[in-house]
Enzyme design. Structure first.
Site, PDB file in Angstrom:
ATOM      1  CE  LYS A   1     -15.670  43.693 -46.211  1.00 40.26           C
ATOM      2  NZ  LYS A   1     -16.037  43.546 -44.801  1.00 40.26           N
TER       3      LYS A   1
ATOM      4  CD  GLN B   1     -17.693  45.622 -42.178  1.00 39.88           C
ATOM      5  OE1 GLN B   1     -17.795  45.120 -43.295  1.00 39.88           O
ATOM      6  NE2 GLN B   1     -16.559  45.631 -41.508  1.00 39.88           N
TER       7      GLN B   1
ATOM      8  CG  ASP C   1     -17.073  37.825 -42.651  1.00 37.87           C
ATOM      9  OD1 ASP C   1     -16.121  38.025 -43.417  1.00 37.87           O
ATOM     10  OD2 ASP C   1     -17.729  38.736 -42.113  1.00 37.87           O
TER      11      ASP C   1
END
Ligand code: NDP
Length: 297
Positions: free
Chosen positions: A54, A98, A121
């Protein structure tokens, strides 16, 4: 019939190029780069790979990448303090923590602490609610990527029968919401669904997000249907000690019946990071009060 292969890798590459162009325009207009912060707690090997990838992709798109690696024994309070600091940092447009987090940390509490307007997200309840009622917000990357592939393949989806297998908050539920918003007739199947094969046989669109290797068989698929395989499952490979990746769909038998299908790897997988970059870019435009056309990316 042999299905057309939906090339998610190529689509994702095009999306990333487009995000890069718009990131450059953003920098020229805002006088700063768009910024994405990624927080990793602990040393889970898969998470480390995702975070590295990422970060690299963010830089390639011409955005700032802020990586925060915290030790596995970081307290929940310290992680929350980091999220609050990122919420307040004007250089940070998007925040991604994460998952999974170490067990002593309450994931829902951490997600709830992220400013919904930086929640790239799309996991915050505010964004889940916005999606449910049709307000602009952030949609989880994997299902949004699936929708993009479907629209690219099929154009207008209205009136089509869609079956989503899986009801997780990350994939299945937002996927169903996105398809409802496109005027599909949506069925959400899960582990308690009866006669799953029969349910799937009615579908013009099948999205499999189950986590069970090659569960969906070719004789479940309506001839000509479009099959999106979200699954990423590692199974023993041909050679001893080797593994290979397979989806939730039995590719060979499904490809013989479907009209189009995503492969694993190279289908949905590459879309997830590309959509994350897209979401970070959209966050930057919104946070800076700049206009970005709804169909710009
Ligand atoms: P979850 O484990 O959170 O959810 C799985 C869902 O599948 C649940 O709703 C479960 O039902 C349902 N299910 C399990 N067994 C069956 C069965 N026998 N029949 C019908 N439904 C069943 O997984 P995720 O949604 O997070 O992920 C799904 C898959 O997608 C995984 O393989 C994952 O690796 C992959 N994935 C891929 C991504 C990508 O970037 N391509 C990103 C995210 C996930 P119930 O609710 O009843 O338990």
């Amino acid at each position: 019939m042999t299905a057309a292969v939906i090339d998610g890798k190529a689509f994702a590459a095009t999306l990333r190029t487009r995000v890069g162009e718009l990131a450059a325009e953003f920098e020229a207009k805002a006088g700063r780069k768009a910024g994405l912060a990624v927080v990793l707690v602990g040393e889970d090997p898969a998470s480390q790979v995702y975070v590295r990838s990422k970060g690299k992709s963010t830089l390639e798109a011409g955005m700032n990448s802020f990586e925060h690696k915290l030790p596995a024994d970081t307290s929940e309070a310290d992680l929350l303090a980091m999220v609050y600091a990122l919420n307040a940092d004007p250089a940070v447009d998007g925040i991604l923590v994460q998952l999974p987090l170490p067990r002593h940390i309450d994931e829902q509490k951490v997600i709830a602490a992220i400013n919904p307007d930086k929640d790239v997200d799309g996991f915050h309840v505010t964004n889940a609610g916005r999606l449910a009622v049709g307000q602009p917000g952030f949609v989880p990357c994997t299902p949004l990527g699936c929708l993009m592939l479907l629209q690219d393949r099929l154009g207008d989806l209205s009136g089509l029968n869609a079956v989503v297998i899986g009801r997780s908050n990350i994939v299945g539920k937002p996927m169903a919401q996105l398809l409802i918003a496109q005027s599909c007739t949506v069925t959400v199947a899960h582990s308690r669904t009866q006669d799953l094969a029969d349910v799937v046989r009615r579908a013009d669109i099948v999205v499999a997000a189950v986590g069970r290797p090659e569960m969906v068989k070719g004789d479940w698929i309506k001839p000509g249907a479009t099959v999106i395989d979200v699954g990423i499952n590692r199974v023993p490979g041909a050679a001893e000690g080797k593994t290979r990746l397979v989806g939730d769909v039995d590719y060979a038998s499904a490809a013989a019946v479907a009209g189009a299908i995503t492969p694993v790897p190279g289908g949905v997988g590459p879309m997830t990071i590309a959509v994350l970059l897209r979401n970070a870019l959209v966050a930057a435009y919104r946070n800076a009060g700049l206009d970005l056309a709804a169909d710009a990316v």
